[in-house]
Write a protein that holds these residues in place. Sequence first.
Motif, PDB file in Angstrom:
ATOM      1  N   HIS A 228       0.816  -1.220   0.000  1.00 59.70           N
ATOM      2  CA  HIS A 228       0.000   0.000   0.000  1.00 59.70           C
ATOM      3  C   HIS A 228       0.846   1.265   0.000  1.00 59.70           C
ATOM      4  CE1 HIS A 228      -4.064  -1.552   0.189  1.00 59.70           C
ATOM      5  NE2 HIS A 228      -3.709  -2.411   1.132  1.00 59.70           N
ATOM      6  N   ASP A 229       1.931   1.270   0.795  1.00 49.70           N
ATOM      7  CA  ASP A 229       2.715   2.503   0.897  1.00 49.70           C
ATOM      8  C   ASP A 229       3.457   2.812  -0.407  1.00 49.70           C
ATOM      9  OD1 ASP A 229       4.642   0.529   1.034  1.00 49.70           O
ATOM     10  OD2 ASP A 229       5.567   1.259   2.881  1.00 49.70           O
ATOM     11  N   THR A 239      -6.013   4.952  -7.082  1.00 47.10           N
ATOM     12  CA  THR A 239      -5.789   3.810  -6.188  1.00 47.10           C
ATOM     13  C   THR A 239      -7.079   3.059  -5.925  1.00 47.10           C
ATOM     14  OG1 THR A 239      -3.997   5.044  -5.118  1.00 47.10           O
ATOM     15  CG2 THR A 239      -4.828   3.106  -3.971  1.00 47.10           C
ATOM     16  N   LEU A 243      -7.607  -0.895  -6.746  1.00 46.65           N
ATOM     17  CA  LEU A 243      -7.843  -1.897  -5.699  1.00 46.65           C
ATOM     18  C   LEU A 243      -9.184  -2.596  -5.896  1.00 46.65           C
ATOM     19  CD1 LEU A 243      -6.398  -0.041  -2.581  1.00 46.65           C
ATOM     20  CD2 LEU A 243      -5.331  -1.858  -3.947  1.00 46.65           C
ATOM     21  N   GLN A 258       0.040  -9.406  -2.337  1.00 46.87           N
ATOM     22  CA  GLN A 258       0.484  -8.029  -2.126  1.00 46.87           C
ATOM     23  C   GLN A 258       1.704  -8.035  -1.222  1.00 46.87           C
ATOM     24  OE1 GLN A 258      -2.322  -5.200  -0.378  1.00 46.87           O
ATOM     25  NE2 GLN A 258      -1.418  -3.595  -1.649  1.00 46.87           N
TER      26      GLN A 258
END
Length: 434
Positions: A228-229, A239, A243, A258
């Motif tokens: 995520h980061d 985003t 997702l 992920q």
Amino acid sequence: MSAGRCHTRLQDVLQAAGSARDVFLQITASRAESEAAHSLQSAGKLAGVAFAVKDVFDVRGTRTSGGSQLFDHRPPAMADAAAVARLSAAGGVLVGKTTLSELAYSGLGVNERFGTPTMRIAGKDHLVGGSSSGSAAAVRAGIVSLALASDTSGSTRIPAAWTGVFGFRPTLDRYPRLGMMALARSLDAVGVVAASLALINTADEVLADDHTALDPPRSPPPFVVPAHDQLLSCDPRVTGRFLETIEHLRQLGLRIHQRPLASLDAVRSMHQRHLPIVEAEALRAFGTYLALHPDRLGPAVRSRLESAGRNSHHRSARPLVAAMPSLRAQFRRELGRCLLLIPPVEIDPPQLAEAQTIEAQTTLNHRALRLPMIFSYLDAPSLVLPVGQQGPGSPRCLQVTGASGHDRRVLHAALHLQSAVPSHPSPSFKGESR
């Protein structure tokens, strides 16, 4: 198709190309008619397929402008670029040459002198992206179904993503680059934009002269998504759509993991610390014109070259060039058997009104290029795949990426993804009826 119907269809294509003044710089009508007549007897893989060429490729008898006033007096090319010749030899019908960001030196597609293609989203004109703006616009408008592009830091993938068409940047030397105007030879790749994945695959076989392509595996490969980061620099809307698509693919049974990929952070960190390769090599290719003919450079390109000149006094691109082999090896190890899924671009297409100043273009260009640039450094074959539409005119696209040399794996994986999430129409172009 009969000769008469083929001729009528070609005349419609040529008329549409001639009317798209912000898309086509030159129409090659005589050549198109000759190639169309020949294609009726052709057994080539692209027989009868109308295609366009970004005006960084030489086309026999035409001037290669690079979208710049610098080359107003350049003589016509004596021969086709190698990539153009391969498409024609396979039965393709060349319709004309398309506009681009000046010198292919921007990810926005703005060209005040030669034309800036735009598309309508929610009643407002938006940029189509660059630098291969005309190639993507010509495909999206249905004038041609295939177009040659180039990709240095995202110049094929950005306009493909923003217009909702298919765009492929191959491994660097998979397609021949002879006869293509250079911006940064260490990163310049021949790209392809097309209306379908089938055409991307066929063009890849033709351009790579790959006659040993195997049938795709029956089951899709495992995929990986960055942590995520590593997506925090993307706009929340980008985003969010990404997702949602990933979750949908998981529900359909695709294996998607992920985890962080350190190679992505390493490339971005080095790019920030050192002089970007594009700046160094563009300065080497075109910097002399700052002193010789500054009036022939558009303000945006002149500003970028001047900035590169200032930056070159205290930073060098040499550490980046030296690090690329090890970064590419690291990326290959991190992927393992997986292919990467990621948003193609961090931002949605900006409004034309938002790009009216050099300062605004500089900021938008930086954001547009920041993500796709990483995969240019990694020499990672990357395909932009339209997978639907979110709301009125926001393209939903994925980028599927593999390690250098894994082009066919990427294209085969895209077939599985496309069957899972079919694409839908994208934004209309200015003046295009819906």
